[in-house]
Scaffold this active site. Structure first.
Site, PDB file in Angstrom:
ATOM      1  N   LYS A 167       0.868  -1.172   0.000  1.00 52.22           N
ATOM      2  CA  LYS A 167       0.000   0.000   0.000  1.00 52.22           C
ATOM      3  C   LYS A 167       0.908   1.226   0.000  1.00 52.22           C
ATOM      4  O   LYS A 167       1.480   1.601   1.022  1.00 52.22           O
ATOM      5  CB  LYS A 167      -0.912  -0.007   1.221  1.00 52.22           C
ATOM      6  CG  LYS A 167      -1.896   1.135   1.245  1.00 52.22           C
ATOM      7  CD  LYS A 167      -2.852   1.111   0.063  1.00 52.22           C
ATOM      8  CE  LYS A 167      -3.897   0.012   0.200  1.00 52.22           C
ATOM      9  NZ  LYS A 167      -4.878   0.047  -0.907  1.00 52.22           N
ATOM     10  N   ASN A 198      -2.957   3.846  -4.835  1.00 43.80           N
ATOM     11  CA  ASN A 198      -4.354   4.304  -4.763  1.00 43.80           C
ATOM     12  C   ASN A 198      -4.585   5.623  -5.499  1.00 43.80           C
ATOM     13  O   ASN A 198      -5.337   6.482  -5.047  1.00 43.80           O
ATOM     14  CB  ASN A 198      -4.828   4.438  -3.317  1.00 43.80           C
ATOM     15  CG  ASN A 198      -5.379   3.139  -2.753  1.00 43.80           C
ATOM     16  OD1 ASN A 198      -5.001   2.748  -1.658  1.00 43.80           O
ATOM     17  ND2 ASN A 198      -6.243   2.451  -3.470  1.00 43.80           N
ATOM     18  N   ASN A 245      -8.954  -1.069  -8.436  1.00 46.02           N
ATOM     19  CA  ASN A 245     -10.189  -1.272  -7.687  1.00 46.02           C
ATOM     20  C   ASN A 245     -10.906   0.069  -7.537  1.00 46.02           C
ATOM     21  O   ASN A 245     -11.916   0.167  -6.863  1.00 46.02           O
ATOM     22  CB  ASN A 245      -9.919  -1.869  -6.292  1.00 46.02           C
ATOM     23  CG  ASN A 245      -9.495  -0.815  -5.284  1.00 46.02           C
ATOM     24  OD1 ASN A 245      -8.358  -0.359  -5.307  1.00 46.02           O
ATOM     25  ND2 ASN A 245     -10.401  -0.422  -4.402  1.00 46.02           N
ATOM     26  N   HIS A 296     -10.283  -7.970  -4.487  1.00 45.75           N
ATOM     27  CA  HIS A 296      -9.978  -6.825  -3.640  1.00 45.75           C
ATOM     28  C   HIS A 296     -10.434  -7.076  -2.209  1.00 45.75           C
ATOM     29  O   HIS A 296     -11.432  -7.751  -1.973  1.00 45.75           O
ATOM     30  CB  HIS A 296     -10.687  -5.580  -4.185  1.00 45.75           C
ATOM     31  CG  HIS A 296     -10.499  -4.353  -3.367  1.00 45.75           C
ATOM     32  ND1 HIS A 296     -11.512  -3.783  -2.636  1.00 45.75           N
ATOM     33  CD2 HIS A 296      -9.407  -3.581  -3.157  1.00 45.75           C
ATOM     34  CE1 HIS A 296     -11.069  -2.706  -2.022  1.00 45.75           C
ATOM     35  NE2 HIS A 296      -9.792  -2.559  -2.314  1.00 45.75           N
TER      36      HIS A 296
END
Length: 396
Positions: A167, A198, A245, A296
């Site tokens: 992440k 992200n 996602n 996910h």
């Protein structure tokens, strides 16, 4: 058979640490809203949803579904998801569908996976999901790439996982690239590597880091930049499959994503994609356009994890190891506690419906935990150790 009642409860389970991400920090616990649908035949179906305290939102839908047949999911979807666009919430519908499928399976003594076409695998491989951590079990914080590589090696040794995802978007991008370089060095050429900022990186940063990572032969670059345009721009300049996602994460945006060439791999999510049946619809569309599919994680507890495992088991082309925050939880609300990892995999539950039941003692304990700690979504996008910090998209 008719639905005669809907009950909702909020629970919070402590984590082993605080998890940092590019828009804030999970403050040492996950919270979920647990749904129970009760039928006139005494069968209870379980559902689960994140996104903060959803009790009020689900209770507002109760008059729409009481009296409905839990087998009539198309009508239920029309009543709670399609009826008014500004009230439409795929997360809420997904929890209801999950519970209805649990009822159906229990009524027929068949598993949820059987209702979706039957399993093609009886266990699902999972990843080492790497977050930069505050307040690790040893009291320290992750500060450098070596810390994260050490954590990845530990998860490989303790859980048996054979893939990881970082992440990203938390530290300096070059330091985050170095995490993957160290993991490749320490875990060898066959260990799966992924990175997910992200969407917070600018296109130039994502292209620069992507090109740096190309020699590592990573599995995919997830949401490298913001939006359909951002992902498409990076995908056109970097020789790594682009996954998402975020863009698209709903059917409305799937056709534009295909037309624009924004994505190679779509991460299925039961809540974004309208329940297990919606994920199956998504998989069929991905098959049509030769897009890959992966799974996910939304910081789920055992109810939703069971639904995810059942659904993934029925999708032949879902060959990527699945995401899971699960190894950060200290406990679970289902009977038997946390599902075990074995050789990097979690077994698809057996038994009718979801194959899991609530542990009422644990539910009461973690309801109290929620009442003590509260809904953190009001402070989700904050960093307790950097009080003046706030997220900036494209700021890296």
């Amino acid at each position: 058979m008719k639905i005669v009642d809907l009950k909702v409860r909020c629970v919070a389970i402590p984590l082993t640490c605080q998890l940092r991400h590019n828009t804030g920090v999970h403050p040492g616990y996950f919270l979920r809203t647990v749904l129970e649908l009760i039928t006139d035949e005494g069968i209870v179906g379980l559902g689960e949803v994140g996104g903060g305290d959803q009790r009020g939102a689900l209770t507002k839908l109760k008059p729409r579904i009481v009296g409905m047949d839990p087998f009539h999911l198309e009508a239920i979807k029309l009543k709670v998801l399609r009826s008014i666009y500004y009230m439409s919430n795929a997360r809420l519908y997904a929890a209801i569908e999950m519970a209805c499928l649990d009822i159906q399976g229990k009524a027929m003594n068949r598993s949820l996976s059987d209702l979706l076409g039957g399993s093609v695998r009886d266990q699902i491989p999972m990843i080492a999901y790497l977050f930069w951590r505050y307040d690790r079990p040893d009291g320290k914080d992750d500060a450098c790439a070596e810390d994260m590589a050490d954590w990845c090696v530990e998860l490989n040794e303790t859980l048996g996982v054979k893939s990881m995802k970082l992440k990203a978007g938390v530290m300096e991008p070059g330091e985050e690239a170095r995490v993957l370089e160290l993991c490749r060095e320490r875990l060898g050429p066959d260990f799966g590597l992924r990175i997910d900022p992200n969407g917070v990186w600018s296109v130039p940063t994502a292209v620069r880091i992507g090109r740096r990572l190309e020699p590592l032969a990573i599995e995919y670059f997830e949401d490298p930049s913001w939006g359909l345009n951002g992902n498409a721009a990076v995908r056109s300049q970097v020789n790594i499959p682009v996954a998402t996602n975020m863009y698209p994460n709903k059917f409305d945006d799937l056709a534009p994503a295909v037309k624009m060439g924004s994505v190679d791999i779509v991460l299925t999510d039961i809540h974004y994609w309208e329940g297990p049946r919606g994920v199956k619809d998504l998989a069929a569309i991905c098959r049509t356009f030769n897009l890959g599919v992966a799974m996910h994680s939304g910081a789920e507890f055992g109810i939703e994890l069971a639904a995810m495992l059942h659904t993934a088991s029925t999708i032949p082309e879902m060959t990527f190891a699945g995401d899971a925050h699960y190894h950060y939880l200290t406990d679970d609300i289902i009977a038997g506690g946390l599902m075990p990892y074995k050789d990097g995999c979690i077994q698809v539950p057996t038994g009718p419906g979801l194959g899991v039941e609530l542990d009422e003692e644990k539910m009461e304990k973690y309801e109290r935990e929620y009442e003590k700690r509260g809904d953190y979504y009001a402070r989700f996008h904050q960093d307790p150790k950097r009080p003046d910090w706030y997220p900036i998209v494209g700021g890296l």
